[in-house]
Write a protein that holds these residues in place. Structure first.
Motif, PDB file in Angstrom:
ATOM      1  N   ARG A 180      -7.741  -1.961 -12.844  1.00 23.73           N
ATOM      2  CA  ARG A 180      -7.426  -2.142 -11.479  1.00 23.73           C
ATOM      3  C   ARG A 180      -8.166  -3.446 -10.831  1.00 23.73           C
ATOM      4  N   PHE A 181      -7.503  -3.833  -9.888  1.00 25.59           N
ATOM      5  CA  PHE A 181      -8.308  -5.012  -9.151  1.00 25.59           C
ATOM      6  C   PHE A 181      -7.941  -4.468  -7.645  1.00 25.59           C
ATOM      7  N   PRO A 182      -9.214  -4.644  -6.821  1.00 26.15           N
ATOM      8  CA  PRO A 182     -10.602  -5.003  -7.037  1.00 26.15           C
ATOM      9  C   PRO A 182     -11.240  -3.573  -7.992  1.00 26.15           C
ATOM     10  N   GLY A 229      11.157   3.879  -3.902  1.00 25.96           N
ATOM     11  CA  GLY A 229      11.595   4.723  -2.728  1.00 25.96           C
ATOM     12  C   GLY A 229      12.100   6.070  -3.345  1.00 25.96           C
ATOM     13  N   GLU A 230      12.469   5.982  -4.722  1.00 30.72           N
ATOM     14  CA  GLU A 230      13.313   7.046  -5.503  1.00 30.72           C
ATOM     15  C   GLU A 230      11.979   8.153  -5.901  1.00 30.72           C
ATOM     16  N   ALA A 231      12.434   9.232  -6.556  1.00 32.55           N
ATOM     17  CA  ALA A 231      11.440  10.035  -6.964  1.00 32.55           C
ATOM     18  C   ALA A 231      10.647   9.849  -8.081  1.00 32.55           C
ATOM     19  N   ARG A 288      -2.606  -4.026  -9.417  1.00 33.61           N
ATOM     20  CA  ARG A 288      -2.815  -5.130  -8.634  1.00 33.61           C
ATOM     21  C   ARG A 288      -3.492  -6.411  -9.263  1.00 33.61           C
ATOM     22  N   TYR A 289      -3.146  -7.341  -9.183  1.00 33.52           N
ATOM     23  CA  TYR A 289      -3.521  -8.738  -9.615  1.00 33.52           C
ATOM     24  C   TYR A 289      -3.761  -9.899  -8.428  1.00 33.52           C
ATOM     25  N   SER A 290      -3.507 -11.062  -9.302  1.00 35.82           N
ATOM     26  CA  SER A 290      -3.624 -12.141  -8.272  1.00 35.82           C
ATOM     27  C   SER A 290      -2.666 -12.301  -7.043  1.00 35.82           C
ATOM     28  N   GLU A 317       4.837   6.823   5.599  1.00 31.54           N
ATOM     29  CA  GLU A 317       4.944   8.417   5.801  1.00 31.54           C
ATOM     30  C   GLU A 317       4.404   9.101   4.506  1.00 31.54           C
ATOM     31  N   ARG A 318       3.896   8.210   3.299  1.00 24.70           N
ATOM     32  CA  ARG A 318       3.011   8.890   2.527  1.00 24.70           C
ATOM     33  C   ARG A 318       1.465   9.170   2.799  1.00 24.70           C
ATOM     34  N   GLY A 319       1.150  10.213   1.961  1.00 21.18           N
ATOM     35  CA  GLY A 319      -0.190  10.511   2.320  1.00 21.18           C
ATOM     36  C   GLY A 319      -1.230   9.380   2.035  1.00 21.18           C
ATOM     37  N   ASP A 342       0.775  -1.187  -0.071  1.00 23.14           N
ATOM     38  CA  ASP A 342      -0.098   0.095  -0.149  1.00 23.14           C
ATOM     39  C   ASP A 342       0.788   1.208  -0.037  1.00 23.14           C
ATOM     40  N   ARG A 343       0.340   2.161  -0.837  1.00 21.07           N
ATOM     41  CA  ARG A 343       1.202   3.636  -0.975  1.00 21.07           C
ATOM     42  C   ARG A 343       2.541   3.472  -1.630  1.00 21.07           C
ATOM     43  N   SER A 344       2.819   2.350  -2.488  1.00 14.64           N
ATOM     44  CA  SER A 344       4.215   2.246  -2.904  1.00 14.64           C
ATOM     45  C   SER A 344       4.045   3.029  -4.001  1.00 14.64           C
ATOM     46  N   GLY A 345       2.857   3.342  -4.793  1.00 17.31           N
ATOM     47  CA  GLY A 345       2.896   4.304  -5.753  1.00 17.31           C
ATOM     48  C   GLY A 345       2.360   3.855  -7.102  1.00 17.31           C
ATOM     49  N   LYS A 346       1.636   2.603  -6.914  1.00 15.14           N
ATOM     50  CA  LYS A 346       1.006   1.728  -7.997  1.00 15.14           C
ATOM     51  C   LYS A 346       0.274   2.624  -8.865  1.00 15.14           C
ATOM     52  N   SER A 347      -0.838   3.197  -8.297  1.00 11.30           N
ATOM     53  CA  SER A 347      -1.949   3.868  -8.954  1.00 11.30           C
ATOM     54  C   SER A 347      -1.086   4.941  -9.775  1.00 11.30           C
ATOM     55  N   THR A 348      -0.289   5.967  -9.063  1.00  8.87           N
ATOM     56  CA  THR A 348       0.284   7.067  -9.617  1.00  8.87           C
ATOM     57  C   THR A 348       1.129   6.508 -10.977  1.00  8.87           C
ATOM     58  N   ASP A 395      -6.587   4.622   6.352  1.00 10.11           N
ATOM     59  CA  ASP A 395      -7.723   4.904   6.112  1.00 10.11           C
ATOM     60  C   ASP A 395      -8.918   3.552   5.993  1.00 10.11           C
ATOM     61  N   GLU A 396      -8.125   2.516   5.120  1.00  2.80           N
ATOM     62  CA  GLU A 396      -8.680   1.280   5.086  1.00  2.80           C
ATOM     63  C   GLU A 396      -8.221   0.113   5.915  1.00  2.80           C
ATOM     64  N   ARG A 397      -9.051  -0.888   5.833  1.00  3.04           N
ATOM     65  CA  ARG A 397      -8.375  -2.072   6.470  1.00  3.04           C
ATOM     66  C   ARG A 397      -6.952  -2.533   5.777  1.00  3.04           C
ATOM     67  N   TYR A 398      -6.268  -3.123   6.369  1.00  2.00           N
ATOM     68  CA  TYR A 398      -4.845  -3.616   6.251  1.00  2.00           C
ATOM     69  C   TYR A 398      -4.037  -2.558   6.231  1.00  2.00           C
ATOM     70  N   GLU A 399      -4.199  -1.309   6.317  1.00  2.00           N
ATOM     71  CA  GLU A 399      -3.126  -0.178   6.200  1.00  2.00           C
ATOM     72  C   GLU A 399      -2.353  -0.377   7.541  1.00  2.00           C
ATOM     73  N   TYR A 444     -16.696  -4.197   2.135  1.00  2.00           N
ATOM     74  CA  TYR A 444     -15.715  -4.986   3.153  1.00  2.00           C
ATOM     75  C   TYR A 444     -14.625  -4.210   3.438  1.00  2.00           C
ATOM     76  N   LEU A 445     -13.719  -3.637   2.472  1.00  2.00           N
ATOM     77  CA  LEU A 445     -12.495  -2.862   2.509  1.00  2.00           C
ATOM     78  C   LEU A 445     -12.743  -1.435   3.543  1.00  2.00           C
ATOM     79  N   SER A 446     -13.989  -0.836   3.206  1.00  2.00           N
ATOM     80  CA  SER A 446     -14.246   0.412   3.969  1.00  2.00           C
ATOM     81  C   SER A 446     -14.828  -0.047   5.344  1.00  2.00           C
TER      82      SER A 446
HETATM   83  N1  Z5A Z   1      -6.671  -6.728  -2.017  1.00  2.00           N
HETATM   84  C1  Z5A Z   1      -6.661  -7.851  -1.390  1.00  2.00           C
HETATM   85  O1  Z5A Z   1      -6.808  -8.149  -0.187  1.00  2.00           O
HETATM   86  N2  Z5A Z   1      -6.865  -8.965  -2.547  1.00  2.00           N
HETATM   87  C2  Z5A Z   1      -6.809  -8.542  -3.798  1.00  2.00           C
HETATM   88  O2  Z5A Z   1      -7.022  -9.592  -4.458  1.00  2.00           O
HETATM   89  C3  Z5A Z   1      -6.668  -7.543  -4.070  1.00  2.00           C
HETATM   90  C4  Z5A Z   1      -6.436  -6.190  -3.195  1.00  2.00           C
HETATM   91  C5  Z5A Z   1      -6.671  -7.126  -5.811  1.00  2.00           C
HETATM   92  C6  Z5A Z   1      -7.354  -2.111  -1.786  1.00  2.00           C
HETATM   93  O3  Z5A Z   1      -6.491  -2.037  -2.824  1.00  2.00           O
HETATM   94  C7  Z5A Z   1      -7.005  -3.342  -0.955  1.00  2.00           C
HETATM   95  O4  Z5A Z   1      -7.271  -4.532  -1.352  1.00  2.00           O
HETATM   96  C8  Z5A Z   1      -5.535  -3.448  -0.648  1.00  2.00           C
HETATM   97  C9  Z5A Z   1      -5.053  -4.679  -1.092  1.00  2.00           C
HETATM   98  C10 Z5A Z   1      -6.439  -5.655  -1.165  1.00  2.00           C
HETATM   99  N3  Z5A Z   1      -5.150  -3.170   0.787  1.00  2.00           N
HETATM  100  N4  Z5A Z   1      -5.412  -2.280   1.335  1.00  2.00           N
HETATM  101  N5  Z5A Z   1      -5.593  -1.309   2.087  1.00  2.00           N
HETATM  102  P1  Z5A Z   1      -6.453  -0.680  -3.714  1.00  2.00           P
HETATM  103  O5  Z5A Z   1      -5.723  -0.769  -4.724  1.00  2.00           O
HETATM  104  O6  Z5A Z   1      -7.813  -0.074  -3.995  1.00  2.00           O
HETATM  105  O7  Z5A Z   1      -5.486   0.340  -2.540  1.00  2.00           O
HETATM  106  P2  Z5A Z   1      -5.374   1.744  -2.858  1.00  2.00           P
HETATM  107  O8  Z5A Z   1      -6.216   2.659  -2.039  1.00  2.00           O
HETATM  108  O9  Z5A Z   1      -5.404   2.293  -4.180  1.00  2.00           O
HETATM  109  O10 Z5A Z   1      -4.073   2.345  -2.401  1.00  2.00           O
HETATM  110  P3  Z5A Z   1      -2.723   1.691  -2.910  1.00  2.00           P
HETATM  111  O11 Z5A Z   1      -2.903   0.915  -4.140  1.00  2.00           O
HETATM  112  O12 Z5A Z   1      -2.009   0.839  -1.603  1.00  2.00           O
HETATM  113  O13 Z5A Z   1      -1.783   2.826  -3.139  1.00  2.00           O
HETATM  114  P4  Z5A Z   1      -0.700   2.920  -4.270  1.00  2.00           P
HETATM  115  O14 Z5A Z   1      -1.610   2.859  -5.504  1.00  2.00           O
HETATM  116  O15 Z5A Z   1       0.341   1.959  -4.189  1.00  2.00           O
HETATM  117  O16 Z5A Z   1      -0.055   4.470  -4.378  1.00  2.00           O
HETATM  118  P5  Z5A Z   1      -0.488   5.627  -4.822  1.00  2.00           P
HETATM  119  O17 Z5A Z   1      -1.730   6.060  -4.487  1.00  2.00           O
HETATM  120  O18 Z5A Z   1       0.036   6.002  -6.260  1.00  2.00           O
HETATM  121  O19 Z5A Z   1       0.604   6.834  -3.948  1.00  2.00           O
HETATM  122  C11 Z5A Z   1       0.288   6.914  -2.530  1.00  2.00           C
HETATM  123  C12 Z5A Z   1       0.812   8.215  -2.205  1.00  2.00           C
HETATM  124  O20 Z5A Z   1       2.349   8.210  -2.321  1.00  2.00           O
HETATM  125  C13 Z5A Z   1       0.072   9.457  -2.918  1.00  2.00           C
HETATM  126  O21 Z5A Z   1      -0.061  10.434  -2.147  1.00  2.00           O
HETATM  127  C14 Z5A Z   1       1.554   9.886  -4.037  1.00  2.00           C
HETATM  128  O22 Z5A Z   1       1.219  10.951  -4.685  1.00  2.00           O
HETATM  129  C15 Z5A Z   1       2.522   9.316  -3.330  1.00  2.00           C
HETATM  130  N6  Z5A Z   1       3.865   8.881  -4.246  1.00  2.00           N
HETATM  131  C16 Z5A Z   1       3.685   8.215  -5.102  1.00  2.00           C
HETATM  132  N7  Z5A Z   1       4.788   7.798  -5.601  1.00  2.00           N
HETATM  133  C17 Z5A Z   1       5.775   8.687  -4.685  1.00  2.00           C
HETATM  134  C18 Z5A Z   1       7.169   8.881  -4.871  1.00  2.00           C
HETATM  135  N8  Z5A Z   1       7.990   8.194  -5.834  1.00  2.00           N
HETATM  136  N9  Z5A Z   1       7.640   9.634  -3.889  1.00  2.00           N
HETATM  137  C19 Z5A Z   1       6.964  10.140  -3.257  1.00  2.00           C
HETATM  138  N10 Z5A Z   1       5.425   9.937  -2.894  1.00  2.00           N
HETATM  139  C20 Z5A Z   1       5.090   9.284  -3.788  1.00  2.00           C
END
Ligand code: Z5A
Ligand code: MG
Length: 212
Positions: A44-46, A180-182, A100-102, A144-146, A18-24, A150-154, A59-61
């Motif tokens: 995206r999944f889900p 962790g890079e820019a 996200r996938y399997s 440390e990221r924004g 979570d918050r590794s930057g996948k969606s970005t 907010d959700e389960r598992y975090e 469930y997640l919320s």
């Molecule tokens: N889940 C499961 O249990 N089983 C399954 O089969 C599947 C999922 C498919 C919801 O997923 C939950 O479902 C998840 C796994 C579980 N667990 N939880 N919670 P989700 O995909 O809907 O989760 P999300 O809410 O989209 O968050 P995320 O995917 O974990 O975040 P992200 O997409 O990896 O990160 P981001 O939104 O791109 O970036 C996060 C923040 O960091 C944002 O403020 C960015 O501006 C910042 N950011 C991004 N990149 C950087 C860099 N390089 N430097 C600094 N800051 C950055």
């Protein structure tokens, strides 16, 4: 000519904590590939739009409670309900970037204590990604990221377990990206790998199934 087979699209999956930057990064990769003229879609999944996806979303919320096995199978069903469309898109030349996938499915449920082989079983027969890009970051840095928390598992302790199971699932087809890079650095690395895969698929790399 009419008899020539259309080059297929690539199945590119982004995984990571979570918050590794996948969606970005998925959004950036979509504009990059589209900019080069490759037909591309972002999935995206889900997928919270389907009826199964709505149960997952509740469930997640924390609006509903479900047994760990039940929610695992719903996540899997959510991928199965998109499988035939996924195959059709790929075969007709569209590259799919999948957020996200399997691997998320197996890593999260195993981290809760479910048996990993039991977790993998319902994923067997889904399309295998041509490339898995793993956005690697420590749970502490991710926290440390924004928007974290907010959700389960975090929670950091849980994320550490998830990271261990991702490690177990990792194989030679994965590319580990230092998340962790820019953002721009991460973006460039992802572009390189993705473009390579798109070209390989154009040249006829066959589709395969999980877990292979
Ligand atoms: N889940 C499961 O249990 N089983 C399954 O089969 C599947 C999922 C498919 C919801 O997923 C939950 O479902 C998840 C796994 C579980 N667990 N939880 N919670 P989700 O995909 O809907 O989760 P999300 O809410 O989209 O968050 P995320 O995917 O974990 O975040 P992200 O997409 O990896 O990160 P981001 O939104 O791109 O970036 C996060 C923040 O960091 C944002 O403020 C960015 O501006 C910042 N950011 C991004 N990149 C950087 C860099 N390089 N430097 C600094 N800051 C950055
Ligand atoms: Mg996300």
């Amino acid at each position: 000519t009419e008899s020539s087979v259309k080059p297929r699209g690539a199945l590119i999956v982004l995984e990571g904590l979570d918050r590794s930057g996948k969606s970005t990064q998925c959004a950036k990769l979509l504009s990059f590939l589209e900019g080069l003229g490759h037909p591309t879609e972002l999935w995206r999944f889900p997928d919270r739009e389907t009826s199964v996806g709505q149960m997952i979303s509740a469930y997640l919320s924390n609006k509903s409670q479900l047994d760990d096995h039940t929610i695992h199978l719903l996540f899997s069903a959510n991928r199965w309900e998109k499988r035939s469309l996924m195959e059709e898109k790929l075969k007709t030349g569209t590259t799919l970037i999948v957020d996200r996938y399997s691997y998320s499915g197996v890593a999260f449920s195993s981290a809760k204590g479910l048996d990993i082989d039991w977790c993998k079983a319902p994923e067997i027969g889904l399309l295998a990604p041509d490339s898995v890009l793993y956005l690697d970051i420590s749970p502490e840095r991710a926290a440390e990221r924004g928007g974290y928390g907010d959700e389960r598992y975090e929670r950091v302790e849980f994320q550490k377990k998830v990271a261990d199971f991702y490690q177990t699932l990792r194989d030679s087809s994965w590319k580990i990206i230092n998340a962790g890079e820019a953002m721009e650095e991460v973006e460039k690395k992802i572009q390189e790998v993705a473009l390579d895969k798109v070209r390989e698929c154009t040249k006829g790399k066959p589709l395969s199934l999980l877990w292979s």
